[in-house]
Design a protein around this motif. Structure first.
Motif, PDB file in Angstrom:
ATOM      1  N   TYR A   6      -4.364   6.860  18.177  1.00  0.00           N
ATOM      2  CA  TYR A   6      -5.361   5.604  17.671  1.00  0.00           C
ATOM      3  C   TYR A   6      -4.567   4.764  16.418  1.00  0.00           C
ATOM      4  O   TYR A   6      -5.146   4.380  15.505  1.00  0.00           O
ATOM      5  CB  TYR A   6      -6.897   5.743  17.456  1.00  0.00           C
ATOM      6  N   GLU A   7      -4.363   5.953  15.837  1.00  0.00           N
ATOM      7  CA  GLU A   7      -3.571   6.090  14.052  1.00  0.00           C
ATOM      8  C   GLU A   7      -3.040   4.594  13.737  1.00  0.00           C
ATOM      9  O   GLU A   7      -3.125   4.190  12.455  1.00  0.00           O
ATOM     10  CB  GLU A   7      -2.781   6.994  13.821  1.00  0.00           C
ATOM     11  N   ILE A  13     -11.074   6.513   1.459  1.00  0.00           N
ATOM     12  CA  ILE A  13     -10.451   7.009   2.565  1.00  0.00           C
ATOM     13  C   ILE A  13     -10.148   6.388   3.029  1.00  0.00           C
ATOM     14  O   ILE A  13     -11.166   5.186   4.546  1.00  0.00           O
ATOM     15  CB  ILE A  13     -11.806   7.581   3.496  1.00  0.00           C
ATOM     16  N   PRO A  14      -9.058   5.789   4.005  1.00  0.00           N
ATOM     17  CA  PRO A  14      -8.381   4.719   4.528  1.00  0.00           C
ATOM     18  C   PRO A  14      -9.256   4.927   6.074  1.00  0.00           C
ATOM     19  O   PRO A  14      -8.707   5.934   6.452  1.00  0.00           O
ATOM     20  CB  PRO A  14      -6.938   5.198   4.480  1.00  0.00           C
ATOM     21  N   GLY A  15      -8.674   3.803   6.803  1.00  0.00           N
ATOM     22  CA  GLY A  15      -9.308   3.528   7.670  1.00  0.00           C
ATOM     23  C   GLY A  15      -8.618   4.445   8.942  1.00  0.00           C
ATOM     24  O   GLY A  15      -8.874   5.689  10.000  1.00  0.00           O
ATOM     25  N   TRP A  16      -7.297   5.203   8.857  1.00  0.00           N
ATOM     26  CA  TRP A  16      -6.312   5.910   9.874  1.00  0.00           C
ATOM     27  C   TRP A  16      -6.193   7.302   9.090  1.00  0.00           C
ATOM     28  O   TRP A  16      -5.194   8.022   9.899  1.00  0.00           O
ATOM     29  CB  TRP A  16      -4.353   5.455   9.873  1.00  0.00           C
ATOM     30  N   LEU A  66      -8.770  11.232  12.061  1.00  0.00           N
ATOM     31  CA  LEU A  66      -8.410  11.294  13.128  1.00  0.00           C
ATOM     32  C   LEU A  66      -8.589  12.072  14.250  1.00  0.00           C
ATOM     33  O   LEU A  66      -9.253  12.171  15.086  1.00  0.00           O
ATOM     34  CB  LEU A  66      -7.243  10.018  14.064  1.00  0.00           C
ATOM     35  N   GLN A  92      -0.067   4.050  -0.645  1.00  0.00           N
ATOM     36  CA  GLN A  92      -0.002   5.140   0.026  1.00  0.00           C
ATOM     37  C   GLN A  92      -0.066   5.600   1.933  1.00  0.00           C
ATOM     38  O   GLN A  92       1.394   6.511   2.178  1.00  0.00           O
ATOM     39  CB  GLN A  92      -1.580   5.544   0.855  1.00  0.00           C
ATOM     40  N   LEU A  93       0.126   4.247   2.378  1.00  0.00           N
ATOM     41  CA  LEU A  93       0.393   3.947   4.119  1.00  0.00           C
ATOM     42  C   LEU A  93       1.728   4.545   3.847  1.00  0.00           C
ATOM     43  O   LEU A  93       2.243   4.988   4.819  1.00  0.00           O
ATOM     44  CB  LEU A  93      -0.045   3.039   4.426  1.00  0.00           C
ATOM     45  N   ASN A 104       1.052  -1.383  -0.228  1.00  0.00           N
ATOM     46  CA  ASN A 104       0.089   0.108  -0.101  1.00  0.00           C
ATOM     47  C   ASN A 104       0.932   1.183  -0.508  1.00  0.00           C
ATOM     48  O   ASN A 104       1.374   1.693   1.088  1.00  0.00           O
ATOM     49  CB  ASN A 104      -1.059  -0.237   1.026  1.00  0.00           C
ATOM     50  N   TRP A 138      -4.552   1.848  13.521  1.00  0.00           N
ATOM     51  CA  TRP A 138      -5.754   1.910  12.152  1.00  0.00           C
ATOM     52  C   TRP A 138      -4.449   1.830  11.069  1.00  0.00           C
ATOM     53  O   TRP A 138      -5.415   1.345   9.915  1.00  0.00           O
ATOM     54  CB  TRP A 138      -6.806   2.994  12.095  1.00  0.00           C
ATOM     55  N   GLN A 139      -3.325   2.428  10.953  1.00  0.00           N
ATOM     56  CA  GLN A 139      -1.943   2.016   9.882  1.00  0.00           C
ATOM     57  C   GLN A 139      -1.551   0.323   9.965  1.00  0.00           C
ATOM     58  O   GLN A 139      -1.446   0.190   8.938  1.00  0.00           O
ATOM     59  CB  GLN A 139      -1.308   2.684  10.386  1.00  0.00           C
ATOM     60  N   GLY A 158      -4.637  -2.059   8.289  1.00  0.00           N
ATOM     61  CA  GLY A 158      -4.210  -1.568   6.820  1.00  0.00           C
ATOM     62  C   GLY A 158      -5.750  -1.222   6.232  1.00  0.00           C
ATOM     63  O   GLY A 158      -6.216  -0.545   6.369  1.00  0.00           O
ATOM     64  N   THR A 210      -4.907  11.017  18.615  1.00  0.00           N
ATOM     65  CA  THR A 210      -4.061  10.569  16.801  1.00  0.00           C
ATOM     66  C   THR A 210      -3.069  10.227  17.560  1.00  0.00           C
ATOM     67  O   THR A 210      -2.045   9.047  16.888  1.00  0.00           O
ATOM     68  CB  THR A 210      -2.984  12.023  16.923  1.00  0.00           C
ATOM     69  N   THR A 236     -10.708  -0.966   6.651  1.00  0.00           N
ATOM     70  CA  THR A 236     -11.708   0.317   7.441  1.00  0.00           C
ATOM     71  C   THR A 236     -11.694   1.505   6.104  1.00  0.00           C
ATOM     72  O   THR A 236     -12.131   1.888   5.968  1.00  0.00           O
ATOM     73  CB  THR A 236     -11.678   0.869   9.059  1.00  0.00           C
ATOM     74  N   THR A 237     -10.896   1.007   4.627  1.00  0.00           N
ATOM     75  CA  THR A 237     -10.955   1.764   3.797  1.00  0.00           C
ATOM     76  C   THR A 237     -12.246   2.112   3.582  1.00  0.00           C
ATOM     77  O   THR A 237     -12.871   0.417   3.317  1.00  0.00           O
ATOM     78  CB  THR A 237      -9.970   1.659   2.931  1.00  0.00           C
ATOM     79  N   ILE A 238     -12.388   3.157   3.152  1.00  0.00           N
ATOM     80  CA  ILE A 238     -13.792   3.286   2.426  1.00  0.00           C
ATOM     81  C   ILE A 238     -14.516   4.114   1.039  1.00  0.00           C
ATOM     82  O   ILE A 238     -13.544   5.060   1.565  1.00  0.00           O
ATOM     83  CB  ILE A 238     -15.324   3.882   3.604  1.00  0.00           C
TER      84      ILE A 238
END
Lengths: 448, 448
Positions: free
Chosen positions: A97-98, B112-115, B118, A63-64, A61, A101-102, A105, A95, A108-110
């Motif tokens: 929690y980032e 929109i990714p999950g991270w 926030l 972007q990550l 990924n 969520w990272q 992966g 923050t 949870t992408t929407i």
């Protein structure tokens, strides 16, 4: 020092297992030899390991990869200039929690296409006509999974954060035709925004009446019960207890990363928010669980007048995030690490570090909590709140907030919480590098 | 009838070119022979063609395919039972725009990714600290492209729809220490929600004072100028014009699909919303363009107290939608059909149909407008508002809303707009099948 070094290495190995729970009582025994900066250096090594162990996923990924590596690089540069940097822990910006969520992966992408959610309406058959059914479903499921609130035969009202729902509750619970505004009280120390939100429009419906402990006025009143409490983290019940009282329970922090879940809450009106449960403050999504149909209708009416509903995009995104959290709790092997275990362990580490720093400094105190059994995590533990309620113990320091500001640590003064300025509230939910720099700096504040 | 049939076929060919502008003046000449239902049948055929011509794109995207075909199927079933169905045109739900966004495919799809998002904060260097820079950039660009508002040296404040910004404006513009609340007025017919929003909390800062035409009270006041006006579509200026007046310009409908853009608006405080510009009401995103720095600060403060900012997800999505709109205006060949041309033509057709139906029925009137040159579309045209302000002309009908309700058409009574109940407001922005059924039903209401 050698003995302490061994201890630190043991601590670091535990960190390497992504903060598995360890009993750290023995660490306190060697507090004299404490060197917080050494611990922090070790934590940094552990963080690098975590980042490295994620690289297989990261490479999938781009972007990550770019975003987290950039922030990692920035964190290094900041660390070098750490002593000069202002550390802002005034707000409860989640923050921390980032990282989780990272790590999870793209689960949870929407993806939202351009023609989606054009209408104002989400579900015209629901009292709360702007509530996305998918979001409501995941709210109910998560409360069932965690066991922290009853949702059966209750109405769910969605809000633009629980702040809007708090105002919707005031609107719904205030008599519309009273001669004077109803009193709104909360036991000090209370959430610092309650007075300003309640009074900002000089409403004729309701009026802030201060500390519930000293509230003596006859007649109806609204009492805000925040449990666990913001700022001090203690579990609370109402304190006024007169029969004309109406209660609003703000349960934003009643989640297993912060406190033991001892029973499913079953109050008339309960407020929750994704900001503090999953860390997605930027979504601005909260929800109320409401027993009385007329109250749910009036709350809905307020949100209709105030913002004509709540962002559908954020509701859909929140639904996905809550779903992934519930999945992570129900089958941790295939669905990623249990969200609450992970964040509980992060906070456990942070509280240990804070207590060590406070002990090394000798200038401050933080609350002591009793352990309690958690029905969700199935073990005893002490509360580890989202905020630290710190007291400056130095006799000459009356304004703790100013004192820490002189050390380039921004906090919120106790006076905003209806309490003594010898106290301050500190966010425990910032990013690692900020939090670590904070405890390091705090530990170095010693008596002159 | 033959002559009219030819005309209808010509009209249908124009429809087939996705509503290219046609002069329909000659249609009015044969109004006696008008058969609205025939026109509507022809439009249905055209719609099928449009849907069919999209199928190449649709097949690439299963989500669109299933959703739009299902709604198409449902529409057919509804059409069969059309006479029984209640048509709800009470709200200005802008679902008309779905067609354009479906046609444009995945150009506005957002991931929109999950991270992401926030934090509460978007841009701490901006007065409006919760404003996403990308959204602000696209707002400025779109106003430049359309030429409908000055943005240079102005502050942009984002809100949860323009409804929240209206309240933020009242909060910011009201004196904080006045002996009595400031009067809030607007010329009747005014937007029906202004009184209830203004007075819902019985604020001590501001108070609804009714029709600006009859406002005589001395001292400071806030006048709301909605231009083009909701409900009647006329271009407006302030009517009180005393030196202690403070103006708020609600320009939600100052876009070229509704009215000619004659100059870039340059007022102290202007409100806009995506709900009416691009049709994305479910996003709940609006923006204010504000000259005065202190006013921008106070508006930001209100939104902080009210909802601690505005959904980042929706701001990011709105940024993408505005970007695609600007792109479509700047190079229509490669970037898809010009958004404003498309929606302008849709509304032109709807207004023609409405006027034909009104003429056939003989029981109603709608406003007559003068054409004006539009600097954006570079031609003269008459306003074609988002709402029709319809008057029941029958002597025996005093309550037009009840009369149309008896015909299963839900509208909003003129009394909510500070006006006569002989008037009603009808949304012109519903989906085609609903709108077409409405004009068909209206045309059949004839004198008994």
């Amino acid at each position: 020092m050698l003995c302490f070094g061994t201890l630190v290495l043991k601590f670091s190995r535990e960190m390497g297992k992504i903060f598995h729970v360890v009993s750290l009582k023995h660490l306190l025994l060697v507090s004299v030899a404490l060197n917080v900066s050494l611990i922090l250096r070790v934590i940094n090594i552990s963080e690098k390991k975590i980042l490295h162990s994620n690289s297989a996923h990261v490479s999938k990924n781009i972007q990550l990869s770019s975003s987290s590596l950039t922030s990692f690089a920035n964190a290094r540069i900041e660390a070098q200039n750490g002593e000069e940097r202002v550390i802002n822990l005034d707000h409860g910006d989640p923050t921390m929690y980032e990282k989780y969520w990272q790590q999870e992966g793209d689960k949870t992408t929407i993806v939202i296409p351009g023609w989606q959610s054009l209408s104002y309406f989400s579900d015209v058959s629901n009292i709360c006509w702007f509530l996305e059914p998918e979001f409501a479903k995941e709210v109910v499921r998560l409360h069932k999974v965690v066991g922290n609130a009853i949702t059966e035969n209750r109405h769910i009202v969605v809000g633009t954060g629980s702040t809007q729902l708090f105002q919707a509750a005031l609107y719904a619970l205030s008599p519309q035709d009273a001669l004077e505004p109803i009193s709104v009280v909360s036991a000090a120390p209370y959430y610092s925004s309650y007075p300003s939100i309640t009074d900002c429009l000089k409403s004729g419906l309701y009026k802030w009446a201060g500390d519930a402990h000293s509230f003596k006025k006859e007649g109806p009143y609204i009492e805000l019960v925040t449990s666990p409490n913001n700022p001090d983290g203690f579990v609370r019940q109402s304190v006024v207890n007169r029969n004309e009282g109406i209660l609003v329970h703000d349960l934003a922090y009643y989640w297993p990363q912060y406190t033991s879940i001892s029973f499913p809450a079953d109050h008339d009106l309960m407020l929750f928010t994704v900001s503090k449960s999953t860390g997605h403050a930027g979504m601005r999504i909260g929800w109320a669980i409401v027993k009385d149909t007329e109250v749910a209708k009036k709350m809905t009416k307020y949100i209709e007048l105030n913002t004509i509903g709540v962002s559908k995009d954020s509701q859909l995104r929140a639904a996905k995030v809550l779903k992934v959290v519930s999945n992570s709790c129900e089958s941790s092997s295939s669905e990623g690490e249990n969200f609450f275990e992970f964040s509980h362990n992060q906070l456990a580490t942070r509280w240990e570090l804070l207590r060590l720093a406070v002990q090394k400094s000798g200038q401050f105190t933080v609350p002591e909590f009793a352990p309690q059994f958690c029905t969700f995590l199935r073990r005893d533990f002490k509360p580890q709140p989202a905020f630290a309620w710190l007291k400056c113990e130095q006799e000459e320091v009356n304004d703790c907030e100013s004192f820490l500001r002189s050390k380039k640590i921004l906090t919120r003064s106790g006076k905003h919480f209806g309490f003594s300025p010898k106290y301050i509230r500190i966010s425990m939910l910032d990013r690692d590098q900020n939090y670590n720099l904070f405890v390091q700096r705090l530990s170095n504040i010693i008596s002159s």
